[in-house]
Scaffold this motif. Structure first.
Motif, short mmCIF file in Angstrom:
data_model
loop_
_atom_site.label_atom_id
_atom_site.label_comp_id
_atom_site.label_asym_id
_atom_site.label_seq_id
_atom_site.Cartn_x
_atom_site.Cartn_y
_atom_site.Cartn_z
N ARG A 1 52.20 22.67 37.34
CA ARG A 1 51.24 22.22 36.41
C ARG A 1 50.13 21.17 36.82
O ARG A 1 48.99 21.10 36.54
CB ARG A 1 52.05 21.50 35.24
N LEU A 2 50.80 20.26 37.69
CA LEU A 2 49.97 19.18 38.33
C LEU A 2 48.75 20.02 39.05
O LEU A 2 47.68 19.39 39.00
CB LEU A 2 50.66 18.46 39.25
N THR A 3 48.91 21.04 39.85
CA THR A 3 47.90 21.56 40.52
C THR A 3 47.03 22.15 39.62
O THR A 3 45.76 21.69 39.80
CB THR A 3 48.36 22.69 41.44
N GLU B 1 46.29 21.30 36.65
CA GLU B 1 45.71 20.08 36.20
C GLU B 1 44.63 19.45 36.81
O GLU B 1 43.42 19.10 36.58
CB GLU B 1 46.43 18.86 35.75
N GLY B 2 45.21 19.35 38.20
CA GLY B 2 44.12 18.83 39.19
C GLY B 2 42.96 19.67 39.27
O GLY B 2 41.64 19.27 39.15
N GLU B 3 43.08 21.22 39.41
CA GLU B 3 42.09 22.04 39.47
C GLU B 3 40.98 21.85 38.09
O GLU B 3 39.65 21.65 38.29
CB GLU B 3 42.53 23.44 39.40
N ALA C 1 40.78 19.09 36.30
CA ALA C 1 40.05 18.02 36.21
C ALA C 1 38.85 18.08 37.39
O ALA C 1 38.04 17.60 37.10
CB ALA C 1 41.08 16.83 36.93
N ALA C 2 39.09 18.62 38.57
CA ALA C 2 38.11 18.93 39.24
C ALA C 2 36.93 19.75 38.85
O ALA C 2 35.87 19.35 38.71
CB ALA C 2 38.40 19.71 40.71
N LYS C 3 37.30 20.86 37.91
CA LYS C 3 36.32 21.80 37.40
C LYS C 3 35.70 20.91 36.35
O LYS C 3 34.26 20.92 36.17
CB LYS C 3 36.98 22.82 36.50
#
Lengths: 253, 201
Positions: B136-138, B140-142, B144-146
């Protein structure tokens, strides 16, 4: 009962010699009474010795019967005399079985009742009381006669009490013998008399013949009663023997 | 069970029997009193001796048979049975104790297994939760980056749009001022004025 006597109620008690035996001028003939005594012993031996010959832990029918009798008499003996009384167990057992089997054999029509003769019951009673006396005196010596002296009686009353006790002790074998003899004699006479009524009423057809079923029913009822009496008198004889023998064991009053 | 009578009792019995026999034989030896008519059989003294004689023999035989053969044997059988029953009961009690022990051990093993199972379940739940958290974190990170990228795109687009708007605004301002005053302002004055208005809004 049926043997030739017609309706004579006394005929069944007659003793007829089978094998003559007369040493020293005494009539010791082997009679029908002797035959039934031997038969009694044979029946008891068949039950007790043949019945226990398997020695199986899980008993068969005959062994169950033998065990039942054994435990019945053993509980009677220990109940009256305690564990100590087991030394008289063979005597009480023999008495009980002899009287019971003789009574029961006597219930077979046409047979002979050993216990309906006063001399037989007297012999057994005298045997019991003699064992009481001899064993009591040998075991306790003069202390045995304390049986005749009630404790706690005032001094002037002692002679009377002793007299009463002696009379009551002396009457024991008499009552023991007469009770059994009287019961068996009277019962068998009664049966025979009622049986005789039936024969009399039906011998000649008359208006009274319709009454014949009445004594017949009575005879049937009396037969059932006599079986009860046959057992009960053997039991009474055995338990009284126990009570008297208990006096020999524990003469304290 | 002490069914065997003492020797004394047996001797006593024999003595008593002999006594009874002799005493009554003496009585019986005298002729019956009535004589002519046959007496009532049970009271017929003539038969007493024979009856007692055979009674002594048969009862003596019975006593001997019972006291030496039948009763000891019966006693032995009953003793043996009592022992067998006692032995069987003991065995049964021992078996039952063993069964109870086994049951207790089984219960303990079951409880432990259950505890282990719970631990394993908990651990697997934990690891799977961790793994899903990490995923989920990854993600979410992706995302967020997008998102940041998109925001940046929006910002640049907005900035360029704003500059276009400003140049358009200054052009419009120049045109309006020229129309109103007949005098064309310089491009820098117009753009400053537009900047002031934009800064106010």
């Amino acid at each position: 009962m049926a043997a030739g006597g017609g309706i004579d109620p006394i005929h069944q008690f007659e003793i007829t010699p089978i094998i003559g035996l007369r040493p020293f001028g005494l009539d010791l003939s082997f009679s029908n009474a002797s035959l039934f005594m031997a038969l009694t012993v044979a029946v008891i031996s068949a039950i007790m010795i043949y019945g226990s010959s398997q020695r199986s832990v899980v008993p068969g029918r005959l062994q169950s019967l033998a065990e039942m009798i054994y435990e019945f008499v053993a509980s009677t003996v220990t109940g009256v005399m305690g564990k100590e009384g087991m030394k008289f167990f063979p005597l009480v057992f023999s008495l009980f079985m002899f009287v019971l089997t003789a009574n029961m054999l006597g219930m077979i029509p046409g047979s002979f009742t050993v216990t309906s003769h006063i001399i037989v019951t007297t012999g057994l009673a005298v045997l019991v009381i003699s064992v009481v006396l001899i064993y009591g005196i040998m075991r306790h010596g003069s202390h045995f006669f304390g049986l005749f002296v009630p404790s706690g009686a005032p001094g002037w009353l002692i002679p009377f009490m002793v007299l009463i006790e002696v009379v009551s002790f002396a009457s024991r074998p008499v009552s023991l013998a007469l009770r059994l003899f009287g019961n068996m004699l009277a019962g068998h006479i009664g049966l025979k008399v009622f049986g005789g009524f039936v024969v009399m009423l039906t011998a000649q057809i008359s208006i009274f013949t319709v009454l014949a079923p009445l004594p017949l029913m009575l005879a049937v009822a009396l037969t059932a009663l006599e079986f009860l009496v046959a057992f009960l008198q053997a039991y009474v004889f055995a338990i009284l023997a126990c009570v008297y023998l208990n006096d020999a064991l524990h003469p304290g009053h | 069970m002490p069914v065997r009578s003492s020797r004394f009792v047996r001797q006593g019995l024999a003595g008593v029997a002999a006594f009874v026999l002799v005493a009554s034989a003496a009585g019986a030896a005298t002729p019956p009193l009535s004589g002519e008519k046959a007496a009532f059989p049970p009271f017929d003294v003539a038969t007493f001796a024979g009856q007692l004689f055979w009674l002594a023999i048969s009862f003596g035989a019975l006593y001997w048979l019972m006291s030496t053969i039948a009763l000891p044997r019966m006693g032995a059988i009953l003793d043996e049975r009592a022992q067998a029953i006692g032995r069987d009961l003991d065995n049964a009690a021992r078996m039952q104790a063993k069964a109870e022990e086994t049951a207790i051990a089984y219960e303990a093993a079951l409880a432990e297994a259950r505890k282990n199972a719970q631990g394993i379940a908990q651990a697997s739940r934990d690891t799977s939760a961790k793994a899903s958290d990490a995923r989920r974190l990854t993600v979410e990170g992706e995302l967020a980056a997008k998102l940041a990228q998109a925001e940046a795109t929006i910002a640049t687009t907005k900035a360029s749009a704003m500059t276009n708007v400003r140049s358009l605004g200054s052009d419009v301002a120049v045109a309006i001022v020229t129309k109103l005053t007949g005098q064309a302002p310089s491009a820098t004055e117009a753009s400053e004025a537009v900047d002031q208005v934009l800064a106010r809004s």
